[in-house]
Design a protein around this motif. Structure first.
Motif, PDB file in Angstrom:
ATOM      1  N   LYS A  29       0.365 -17.203   6.432  1.00 10.44           N
ATOM      2  CA  LYS A  29       0.314 -16.150   5.420  1.00 10.44           C
ATOM      3  C   LYS A  29       1.466 -16.369   4.454  1.00 10.44           C
ATOM      4  O   LYS A  29       2.403 -17.122   4.729  1.00 10.44           O
ATOM      5  CB  LYS A  29       0.411 -14.767   6.067  1.00 10.44           C
ATOM      6  N   THR A  30       1.426 -15.701   3.322  1.00  6.59           N
ATOM      7  CA  THR A  30       2.429 -15.945   2.281  1.00  6.59           C
ATOM      8  C   THR A  30       3.840 -15.625   2.744  1.00  6.59           C
ATOM      9  O   THR A  30       4.790 -16.331   2.385  1.00  6.59           O
ATOM     10  CB  THR A  30       2.111 -15.122   1.016  1.00  6.59           C
ATOM     11  N   VAL A  92      -4.535 -17.287   1.631  1.00  9.65           N
ATOM     12  CA  VAL A  92      -3.308 -17.492   0.855  1.00  9.65           C
ATOM     13  C   VAL A  92      -3.638 -17.982  -0.548  1.00  9.65           C
ATOM     14  O   VAL A  92      -3.069 -17.493  -1.542  1.00  9.65           O
ATOM     15  CB  VAL A  92      -2.381 -18.496   1.576  1.00  9.65           C
ATOM     16  N   LEU A  93      -4.561 -18.925  -0.674  1.00 10.51           N
ATOM     17  CA  LEU A  93      -4.940 -19.435  -1.990  1.00 10.51           C
ATOM     18  C   LEU A  93      -5.485 -18.316  -2.876  1.00 10.51           C
ATOM     19  O   LEU A  93      -5.121 -18.204  -4.053  1.00 10.51           O
ATOM     20  CB  LEU A  93      -5.993 -20.543  -1.853  1.00 10.51           C
ATOM     21  N   VAL A  94      -6.350 -17.481  -2.308  1.00 14.21           N
ATOM     22  CA  VAL A  94      -6.919 -16.376  -3.082  1.00 14.21           C
ATOM     23  C   VAL A  94      -5.836 -15.374  -3.458  1.00 14.21           C
ATOM     24  O   VAL A  94      -5.811 -14.846  -4.586  1.00 14.21           O
ATOM     25  CB  VAL A  94      -8.039 -15.683  -2.284  1.00 14.21           C
ATOM     26  N   LYS A 100      -3.501 -10.068  -5.738  1.00  8.22           N
ATOM     27  CA  LYS A 100      -3.974  -8.843  -5.100  1.00  8.22           C
ATOM     28  C   LYS A 100      -3.511  -8.804  -3.647  1.00  8.22           C
ATOM     29  O   LYS A 100      -3.359  -9.840  -3.008  1.00  8.22           O
ATOM     30  CB  LYS A 100      -5.507  -8.764  -5.150  1.00  8.22           C
ATOM     31  N   PRO A 101      -3.302  -7.600  -3.093  1.00 10.37           N
ATOM     32  CA  PRO A 101      -2.914  -7.492  -1.676  1.00 10.37           C
ATOM     33  C   PRO A 101      -4.048  -7.935  -0.771  1.00 10.37           C
ATOM     34  O   PRO A 101      -5.225  -7.769  -1.102  1.00 10.37           O
ATOM     35  CB  PRO A 101      -2.599  -6.001  -1.506  1.00 10.37           C
ATOM     36  N   VAL A 102      -3.698  -8.484   0.379  1.00  8.75           N
ATOM     37  CA  VAL A 102      -4.702  -8.977   1.317  1.00  8.75           C
ATOM     38  C   VAL A 102      -5.536  -7.838   1.894  1.00  8.75           C
ATOM     39  O   VAL A 102      -6.739  -7.978   2.112  1.00  8.75           O
ATOM     40  CB  VAL A 102      -4.017  -9.777   2.444  1.00  8.75           C
ATOM     41  N   ALA A 224       5.366 -14.833  -1.429  1.00  8.62           N
ATOM     42  CA  ALA A 224       4.732 -13.588  -1.882  1.00  8.62           C
ATOM     43  C   ALA A 224       5.577 -12.859  -2.906  1.00  8.62           C
ATOM     44  O   ALA A 224       5.073 -12.065  -3.683  1.00  8.62           O
ATOM     45  CB  ALA A 224       4.490 -12.673  -0.679  1.00  8.62           C
ATOM     46  N   SER A 225       6.863 -13.121  -2.941  1.00  8.03           N
ATOM     47  CA  SER A 225       7.736 -12.426  -3.883  1.00  8.03           C
ATOM     48  C   SER A 225       7.903 -13.174  -5.184  1.00  8.03           C
ATOM     49  O   SER A 225       8.588 -12.705  -6.082  1.00  8.03           O
ATOM     50  CB  SER A 225       9.113 -12.209  -3.240  1.00  8.03           C
TER      51      SER A 225
END
Length: 226
Positions: A29-30, A92-94, A100-102, A224-225
Motif C-alpha cells: 500500500k502507499t 496503489v497505481l489507481v 482518491k482514498p482507497v 501517499a503524502s
C-alpha cells in the motif's frame, strides 16, 4: 516522478517474488512505500509477509492486510499467491493517478472501494485526478492512460488474468520510455503493452540492494503524502 516511484516499487516486489523461497508482502500500500530525501524507494512493514516456495501454486492462510488493498480472491478462498501482491499494487497505481482514498464511505455503495470504482471507470478519464489531467500534455496523458490499463489488468478478480510482477515491471518501464520523443512512441508502447507475448522479455531484475539499500539519512516520506 510518481511513475519512477512505481517502477522502483515493482522492482522491489520483483526481487521478493523471484528469490527462493519467494516472499509475498501481503500489505502492499502507499503508506508502506517510503522515500528518502533523494526519492529512493524503500518498501517497509513485512509483519504480514509469508515465505512462498517457488514450486507452490498457493499458500492456504487466513486473509490479512489493509482493507481496500486485499486481493478479493485471497479473501474469499483463503489462498495466498504472488498475484495477491499484484492486486494490491494495482490499487496503489489507481490511488496515485486518481488521488482518491482507497476506502470512502461517502461514495456510492458500489464505489466505496477504489478498486471497484476503477474497474467501472478506468476506461474513461473520470477516474484520473482532474488537475493532473488538465495540466498534462498529450504524451503525459497517453502515459496516464497506459498506467490505467496496466492497473486494470492488476485488478482482475481472477488472479490467473493478472500479470506477474515481472510483467508489471516491464510494462511500467515501457510506459516510462514511451514518452521519450513523441506520442508515436507512446502509441507503439501501448500496443506493445497489450501484446501479452512480449511482456516476459528483457526484464532487468533487481538486486537485494534495492530492498535493503543503505540510507544516507533518517528522513523518510510516505508516497501517499507526495
Amino acid at each position: 516522478m510518481l511513475l519512477r516511484i512505481t517502477i522502483k516499487t515493482a522492482d522491489v516486489l520483483a526481487y521478493l517474488h523471484v528469490i527462493d523461497p519467494s516472499i509475498i508482502h501481503r500489505d502492499v500500500k502507499t503508506t508502506n512505500i517510503l522515500l528518502d530525501d533523494a526519492f529512493r524507494v524503500k518498501v517497509v512493514d513485512f509483519g504480514l509477509s509469508r515465505l512462498f516456495p517457488l514450486d507452490a501454486t498457493h499458500v492456504s492462510i487466513a486473509p490479512q492486510g489493509t482493507p481496500g488493498y486485499i486481493d478479493p480472491e485471497y479473501y474469499q478462498c483463503f489462498q495466498l499467491t504472488s498475484k495477491s501482491d499484484i492486486y494490491s499494487f494495482g490499487v496503489v497505481l489507481v490511488e496515485l493517478i486518481s488521488s482518491k482514498p482507497v476506502i470512502d464511505l461517502r461514495r456510492e455503495k458500489s464505489e466505496v472501494h477504489l478498486a471497484n470504482m476503477a474497474i467501472a471507470k478506468i476506461q474513461n478519464h473520470e477516474l484520473v485526478n482532474p488537475e493532473i489531467w488538465r495540466t498534462s500534455d498529450e504524451v503525459a496523458r497517453m502515459r496516464i492512460a497506459m498506467v490505467a490499463e496496466l492497473a486494470f489488468r492488476c485488478l482482475q478478480s481472477d488472479d490467473d488474468r493478472r500479470p506477474t510482477v515481472r510483467e508489471v515491471l516491464e510494462g511500467l518501464v515501457a510506459i516510462e520510455n514511451a514518452a521519450c520523443d513523441s506520442c508515436n512512441k507512446a502509441e507503439d508502447a501501448a500496443n506493445w503493452l497489450r501484446d501479452d507475448s512480449s511482456l516476459m522479455h528483457n526484464v532487468v531484475m533487481s538486486s537485494s540492494d534495492t530492498v535493503i539499500g543503505k540510507w544516507e539519512n533518517r528522513t523518510t516520506t510516505s508516497v501517499a503524502s507526495q
